[in-house]
Design a protein around this motif. Structure first.
Motif, mmCIF file in Angstrom:
data_model
loop_
_atom_site.group_PDB
_atom_site.id
_atom_site.type_symbol
_atom_site.label_atom_id
_atom_site.label_comp_id
_atom_site.label_asym_id
_atom_site.label_seq_id
_atom_site.Cartn_x
_atom_site.Cartn_y
_atom_site.Cartn_z
ATOM 1 N N THR A 289 35.877 40.881 49.794
ATOM 2 C CA THR A 289 35.026 39.766 49.373
ATOM 3 C C THR A 289 33.595 39.955 49.854
ATOM 4 N N LEU B 287 31.728 42.344 47.602
ATOM 5 C CA LEU B 287 31.240 41.705 46.379
ATOM 6 C C LEU B 287 30.031 40.816 46.664
ATOM 7 N N HIS C 203 27.172 38.909 44.169
ATOM 8 C CA HIS C 203 28.082 37.975 43.500
ATOM 9 C C HIS C 203 28.254 36.701 44.330
ATOM 10 N N ILE D 157 33.012 34.305 42.761
ATOM 11 C CA ILE D 157 34.024 35.348 42.940
ATOM 12 C C ILE D 157 35.403 34.720 42.807
ATOM 13 N N HIS E 55 39.630 34.850 42.733
ATOM 14 C CA HIS E 55 40.676 35.555 43.480
ATOM 15 C C HIS E 55 41.995 35.446 42.719
ATOM 16 N N TYR F 115 39.673 36.102 51.975
ATOM 17 C CA TYR F 115 38.775 35.765 50.859
ATOM 18 C C TYR F 115 38.007 34.479 51.170
ATOM 19 N N PRO G 35 33.440 33.416 36.383
ATOM 20 C CA PRO G 35 33.180 34.249 37.552
ATOM 21 C C PRO G 35 32.407 35.504 37.146
ATOM 22 N N ALA H 36 32.811 38.160 39.279
ATOM 23 C CA ALA H 36 33.618 39.191 39.926
ATOM 24 C C ALA H 36 34.999 38.624 40.221
#
Length: 326
Positions: free
Chosen positions: A161, A164, A169, A172, A174, A191, A231, A233
């Motif tokens: 995380t 990213l 980002h 994000i 998950h 995360y 999102p 990512a």
């Protein structure tokens, strides 16, 4: 035996205990003993080979098949044989296979890779059976009744995380694993904490839970892309889930990484064959295999073994880019 000990510069007791599989020694000392055995022509054929029962959820998942192969390679280097037993990820099968190994005079110890996280599997384990839990915890930290060897799932997810976030980002998603597994909860926690430490709000709409499977990844992507705020990512809780996302991307008009960056978790070989190649958090399989067999040998002796948590590392490839608006 005495000739081997003289040639290796060790005591007869040390050589004898090693050959019987009762002593852990370092690689250099083992090499000296094996070289001495060859020099003096010592035949070990009368010594029964130690056999380890390796219980795995399935072999269709490339992560498990790779892990089994690495364990088998490490075991072979130690003069061990592997008996691979497939549980199908079912609690009653895990329990049945542990009991079967305990009843067998040919099995000297068990390495259990669970996919249920059930503590019941250990409840009926005979005390005389050396058993090590590998990869997936079956009991919460601090209450293990047998050694555990695994990767640091929390830290690996935190790294993924953070990677990213460092690329710019903020939205994000998950694609998380099943909440019943400790590994999935640890990855979720990593995360969430990485986002919180960066001052980024965790949007519940960007978190989906499901099995570690391609089908879950393929079904998760359309759901995420239908969000009002998409999102930029996705952190997938396993490479298999990430592969499902990558496969579904062209069907929903998403380009990776131009429209959506993607990072996986496990480091399986197939990720390197995707286009673009998958950025992932790598599980150190060789270190996990050595740790599991070390713990098993310690359990077989008088010393006992503790638990081992192995660090992970991000392997950067082409599936992550900066978001278009960054």
């Amino acid at each position: 035996m005495s000739a081997v000990a003289r040639e290796a510069g060790l005591s007869v007791s040390t050589v004898s205990r090693f050959i019987r599989g009762e002593l852990r020694i370092n690689a250099e000392t083992e090499a000296r003993i094996r070289a001495a055995m060859e020099t003096v022509g010592y035949e070990q054929s009368h010594v029964r080979t130690r056999t380890v029962g390796l219980i795995v959820p399935d072999l269709a998942n490339p992560y498990f098949s790779q892990l089994v192969q690495v364990i088998a390679d490490v075991a072979r280097g130690r003069g061990m044989e592997m008996l691979v037993l497939v549980s199908g990820g079912l609690e009653h099968r895990e329990d049945e296979l542990v009991r079967r190994c305990a009843a067998s005079s040919e099995v000297d110890g068990v390495v259990l890779i669970s996919m249920t996280g059930s503590t019941a599997v250990l409840a009926h384990r005979p005390a005389r059976l050396p058993l090590v839990v590998l990869d997936e915890r079956v009991e919460e930290s601090g209450s293990e009744t047998c050694p555990y060897v695994g990767a640091d799932n929390f830290e690996g997810a935190y790294q993924a995380t953070t990677f990213l976030l460092a690329r710019g980002h903020r939205r994000i998603a998950h694609a998380a694993g099943p909440a019943g597994l400790v590994s999935a909860r640890d990855r979720m926690r990593g995360y969430r904490e990485a986002l919180a430490d960066a001052g980024v709000h965790v949007d519940p709409a960007l978190v989906l839970e499901g099995p570690y499977s391609e089908a879950f990844g393929a079904s998760a992507l359309p759901q995420l892309m239908r969000r009002a705020e998409r999102p930029t990512a996705v952190f997938a809780a396993s490479d298999i889930v990430a592969i499902g996302i990558a496969a579904a991307a062209p069907m929903v008009g998403v380009r990776i990484p131009e429209d959506l960056s993607l990072i996986g978790f496990d480091g399986i070989d197939v990720g390197a064959w995707l286009t673009p190649r998958l950025t992932t958090v790598v599980q150190p399989l060789a270190e996990l295999a050595r740790g599991a067999l070390d713990a098993l040998e310690a359990e077989s002796g008088a010393s006992g073994a503790g638990s081992l948590l192995v660090p992970m590392q991000v392997r950067i490839a082409e599936s992550v880019a900066r978001p278009a608006n960054a």
